[in-house]
Design an enzyme around this catalytic site. Structure first.
Site, PDB file in Angstrom:
ATOM      1  N   ASP A  19      -4.401   9.015  -2.346  1.00 13.34           N
ATOM      2  CA  ASP A  19      -3.182   9.695  -1.893  1.00 13.34           C
ATOM      3  C   ASP A  19      -3.529  10.864  -0.981  1.00 13.34           C
ATOM      4  OD1 ASP A  19      -0.585  10.518  -1.577  1.00 13.34           O
ATOM      5  OD2 ASP A  19      -0.465  11.518  -3.526  1.00 13.34           O
ATOM      6  N   ASP A  33       0.307   9.531   6.489  1.00 14.96           N
ATOM      7  CA  ASP A  33       0.344   9.435   5.033  1.00 14.96           C
ATOM      8  C   ASP A  33      -0.132   8.061   4.583  1.00 14.96           C
ATOM      9  OD1 ASP A  33       1.150  10.082   2.318  1.00 14.96           O
ATOM     10  OD2 ASP A  33       2.853   8.748   2.659  1.00 14.96           O
TER      11      ASP A  33
END
Length: 379
Positions: free
Chosen positions: A107, A318
């Protein structure tokens, strides 16, 4: 309303040891990234629908984190520092001595490295055993006054140990003891790299969907992320299509060069600098100025991509989203440009969650050329 804009890895092999924050250009490793839906029996349409659904949830969580005002409440403050727990790619690594191998969500939107520990008071399902600190010779709980404990947004103290709580942008959360451990990285049949004194969360109260993994590895820009703790001069990753059988790769240190991340397309490698958003300093923001389709520059005000004074807006890259998300005005300009350039009937396809699709196959004698999609600075 201002909103975020999303651009969008036991044999006897050599092992190198290094303390945390001492990874450099002469030391490195590469890991395989596995897509969360890899090895499943989903059809292509189902894979696409699932990716879109995860991306929508991710965007909603990122937007909720971005609009939170500065507060002193520790729980709300923790929400500002992390985003969504759902992810697209999993990474394999090992923790402890002897090493226990497990899979974690990669992440780039959060910092904390954590896994579920035994005895677990409340834990999500996972494919590997819970990490048992009593079986590791290198586990050390961090004291309350340690500098790494101070790096938490809302550190607490329990029996002189540093205790953390992380609340993500969705329903996920983790709470437990912040500790130091030895982590081992490296693919099978390759040189292993062992990093000592890596701070991680040993979670005993956890909730949420771990996507068939056993924790998370934060790759954000904050002090507790794996990137910050290893201290490499560079890291990179190359993500293949989630419909492709070719695995994605993550590179640290000496392996993170342009040739290793470039594809075989022969196209020149381009780069753009990151910018810092003071309100969300752990995320990777980019400076986007314009979008063009083919040779046509779209009529988009550059201010729609800007970071606002309150920290909202901006463009991030992201790892947790599969598709590109744009601010509404920018999206409408792109949509109009595509509808104008593609000689097919535009239609709304609610079955997969997208609102602009084109009828296929094309009618006889109709040639379809999709214009190149380019982003960057105005010339």
């Amino acid at each position: 309303m201002a909103s975020l804009v999303l651009l969008l890895l036991i044999l006897l092999v050599p092992t190198l040891s290094l303390p945390a924050a001492h990874c450099n250009d002469n030391v490195g490793f590469q890991l395989k990234l596995t897509h969360v839906d890899a090895g499943t029996s989903y059809t292509k349409l189902q894979l696409l629908s699932r990716a879109i659904a995860r991306s929508k949830a991710r965007v909603a969580a990122l937007q909720s984190a971005a609009v939170l005002p500065p507060v002193v409440d520790p729980i709300t403050a923790a929400r500002v520092l992390v985003t969504a727990s759902s992810g697209e790619y999993l990474v394999d690594l090992a923790i402890g001595t002897p090493p226990l191998y497990y899979t974690a969500i990669m992440d780039t939107g959060s910092d904390l490295i954590w896994t579920q520990c035994a005895p677990c008071l409340l834990c999500a399902d996972q494919p590997t055993p819970y990490f048992d600190v009593k079986k590791s010779a290198t586990y050390r709980a961090l004291p309350c006054r340690s500098s790494r404990c101070a790096s938490l947004s809302s550190p607490s103290c329990f029996k002189k140990m540093c205790v953390y709580q992380y609340y993500y942008g969705d329903t996920a959360s983790t709470a437990g003891v912040l500790a130091n451990e030895t982590f081992t990285f490296g693919a099978a049949n390759s040189t292993k790299v062992r990093a000592t004194n890596i701070a991680f969360g040993c979670g005993s109260l956890n909730a949420g969907d771990l996507a068939n993994s056993s924790g998370m590895v934060g790759f954000g820009r904050g002090p507790l992320s794996l990137v910050s703790q290893l201290g490499p001069s560079r890291f990179s990753y190359c993500l293949t299509s989630y419909l492709s059988a070719t695995p994605s790769r993550l590179y640290f240190g000496v392996y993170a060069n342009l040739s290793s991340t470039n594809t075989s397309s022969g196209s020149p490698v381009q780069s753009t600098p990151f910018v810092i958003n003071p309100a969300l300093p752990n995320m990777y923001f980019l400076s986007l100025k314009a979008i063009s389709l083919g040779t046509k520059l779209l009529p988009i005000d550059p201010l729609v991509f800007a970071i606002n004074d309150d920290g909202t807006g901006g463009v991030i890259i992201d790892s947790g989203t599969s598709i590109t998300w744009l601010q509404q005005d920018a999206y409408e300009a792109v949509r109009r440009g595509l509808v104008s350039a593609i000689p097919l009937t535009a239609m709304n396809d609610t079955d997969i969650g997208l609102d602009t699709c084109f009828q296929w196959p094309p009618p006889p004698n109709v040639t379809v050329t999709v214009p190149d999609f380019r982003t960057g600075h105005k010339n």
